[in-house]
Design a protein around this motif. Structure first.
Motif, PDB file in Angstrom:
ATOM      1  N   LYS A  81       0.835  -1.205   0.000  1.00  0.00           N
ATOM      2  CA  LYS A  81       0.000   0.000   0.000  1.00  0.00           C
ATOM      3  C   LYS A  81       0.870   1.255   0.000  1.00  0.00           C
ATOM      4  N   VAL A  82       1.932   1.252   0.792  1.00  0.00           N
ATOM      5  CA  VAL A  82       2.830   2.406   0.852  1.00  0.00           C
ATOM      6  C   VAL A  82       3.519   2.601  -0.501  1.00  0.00           C
ATOM      7  N   SER A 101      17.686  -2.170   8.338  1.00  0.00           N
ATOM      8  CA  SER A 101      16.816  -1.366   9.202  1.00  0.00           C
ATOM      9  C   SER A 101      15.698  -0.662   8.446  1.00  0.00           C
ATOM     10  N   TRP A 102      15.925  -0.374   7.183  1.00  0.00           N
ATOM     11  CA  TRP A 102      14.947   0.358   6.382  1.00  0.00           C
ATOM     12  C   TRP A 102      14.291  -0.588   5.392  1.00  0.00           C
ATOM     13  N   ASP A 103      13.031  -0.327   5.068  1.00  0.00           N
ATOM     14  CA  ASP A 103      12.284  -1.171   4.136  1.00  0.00           C
ATOM     15  C   ASP A 103      12.338  -0.661   2.705  1.00  0.00           C
ATOM     16  N   LEU A 104      12.390   0.656   2.550  1.00  0.00           N
ATOM     17  CA  LEU A 104      12.397   1.284   1.231  1.00  0.00           C
ATOM     18  C   LEU A 104      13.457   2.368   1.177  1.00  0.00           C
ATOM     19  N   VAL A 105      14.009   2.581  -0.011  1.00  0.00           N
ATOM     20  CA  VAL A 105      14.929   3.689  -0.260  1.00  0.00           C
ATOM     21  C   VAL A 105      14.399   4.436  -1.480  1.00  0.00           C
ATOM     22  N   ALA A 106      14.222   5.747  -1.330  1.00  0.00           N
ATOM     23  CA  ALA A 106      13.708   6.570  -2.414  1.00  0.00           C
ATOM     24  C   ALA A 106      14.711   7.649  -2.768  1.00  0.00           C
ATOM     25  N   GLU A 107      14.838   7.915  -4.061  1.00  0.00           N
ATOM     26  CA  GLU A 107      15.608   9.077  -4.504  1.00  0.00           C
ATOM     27  C   GLU A 107      14.602  10.178  -4.800  1.00  0.00           C
ATOM     28  N   ARG A 118       7.699  19.842   1.190  1.00  0.00           N
ATOM     29  CA  ARG A 118       6.360  19.298   0.970  1.00  0.00           C
ATOM     30  C   ARG A 118       6.400  17.800   0.757  1.00  0.00           C
ATOM     31  N   VAL A 119       7.349  17.335  -0.060  1.00  0.00           N
ATOM     32  CA  VAL A 119       7.469  15.901  -0.334  1.00  0.00           C
ATOM     33  C   VAL A 119       7.798  15.139   0.946  1.00  0.00           C
ATOM     34  N   LEU A 120       8.730  15.656   1.737  1.00  0.00           N
ATOM     35  CA  LEU A 120       9.071  14.991   3.000  1.00  0.00           C
ATOM     36  C   LEU A 120       7.846  14.860   3.900  1.00  0.00           C
ATOM     37  N   ARG A 121       7.097  15.942   4.036  1.00  0.00           N
ATOM     38  CA  ARG A 121       5.894  15.904   4.876  1.00  0.00           C
ATOM     39  C   ARG A 121       4.867  14.923   4.323  1.00  0.00           C
ATOM     40  N   GLU A 122       4.719  14.911   3.013  1.00  0.00           N
ATOM     41  CA  GLU A 122       3.738  14.017   2.388  1.00  0.00           C
ATOM     42  C   GLU A 122       4.105  12.553   2.624  1.00  0.00           C
ATOM     43  N   VAL A 123       5.373  12.204   2.444  1.00  0.00           N
ATOM     44  CA  VAL A 123       5.807  10.820   2.660  1.00  0.00           C
ATOM     45  C   VAL A 123       5.619  10.431   4.122  1.00  0.00           C
ATOM     46  N   ARG A 124       5.989  11.308   5.019  1.00  0.00           N
ATOM     47  CA  ARG A 124       5.929  10.994   6.449  1.00  0.00           C
ATOM     48  C   ARG A 124       4.506  10.852   6.971  1.00  0.00           C
ATOM     49  N   THR A 125       3.519  11.387   6.253  1.00  0.00           N
ATOM     50  CA  THR A 125       2.133  11.266   6.703  1.00  0.00           C
ATOM     51  C   THR A 125       1.398  10.097   6.062  1.00  0.00           C
ATOM     52  N   VAL A 126       2.078   9.334   5.210  1.00  0.00           N
ATOM     53  CA  VAL A 126       1.452   8.179   4.571  1.00  0.00           C
ATOM     54  C   VAL A 126       1.158   7.126   5.642  1.00  0.00           C
ATOM     55  N   GLU A 127      -0.076   6.627   5.630  1.00  0.00           N
ATOM     56  CA  GLU A 127      -0.435   5.574   6.569  1.00  0.00           C
ATOM     57  C   GLU A 127       0.435   4.347   6.312  1.00  0.00           C
TER      58      GLU A 127
END
Length: 141
Positions: A81-82, A101-107, A118-127
């Motif tokens: 879903k993420v 330790s991390w599940d995903l890595v995004a560039e 804005r992008v950082l905030r948007e990613v961090r608020t994803v359920e």
């Protein structure tokens, strides 16, 4: 799922260098007919193995752009879903699953600091996103 053969690998390699190469040029390089190239491209696109064609830009072309790597921790079984949500963010240039330790890595590539924030905030608020860590890429060495 598409199983790549040698011709597919060669075709993809050529298109990575020149995504706008005409079918006739691709056919000539590969030593096959235009129809073969067209059917291979159609199959790669229809199967989802190839997502499309894009332009590659020099790293220093837009010096004002913000580039960063974001490591993302995902809760339990919500990874699919993420990922589906994150793929919809145009600023996420690449997205990879990983171990450790991390599940995903995004560039991330953003036009300016405002868009980056804005992008950082948007990613961090994803359920399903539990935690993230982001490093801005300063220069290529």
């Amino acid at each position: 799922m598409h199983i790549f053969d040698e011709l597919d690998h060669k075709l993809i390699s050529i298109l990575r260098e020149d995504g706008r190469a005409p079918l006739s040029k691709l056919a000539e390089i590969l030593g096959v007919s235009r129809g073969t190239v067209q059917s291979r491209l159609d199959r790669l696109l229809q199967s989802g193995a190839a997502l499309g064609f894009t332009i590659r830009v020099r790293q220093d072309y837009d010096e004002g752009a913000i580039r960063a790597i974001m490591m993302i921790e995902v809760q339990g079984r919500s990874t699919t879903k993420v990922i589906k949500f994150l793929r919809g963010l145009p600023e996420l240039y690449t997205l990879h699953t990983t171990n450790g330790s991390w599940d995903l890595v995004a560039e991330i590539r953003a036009a300016n600091l405002h868009e980056f924030d804005r992008v950082l905030r948007e990613v961090r608020t994803v359920e399903g996103v539990l935690n993230s860590e982001t490093s801005i890429l300063l220069s290529s060495v």
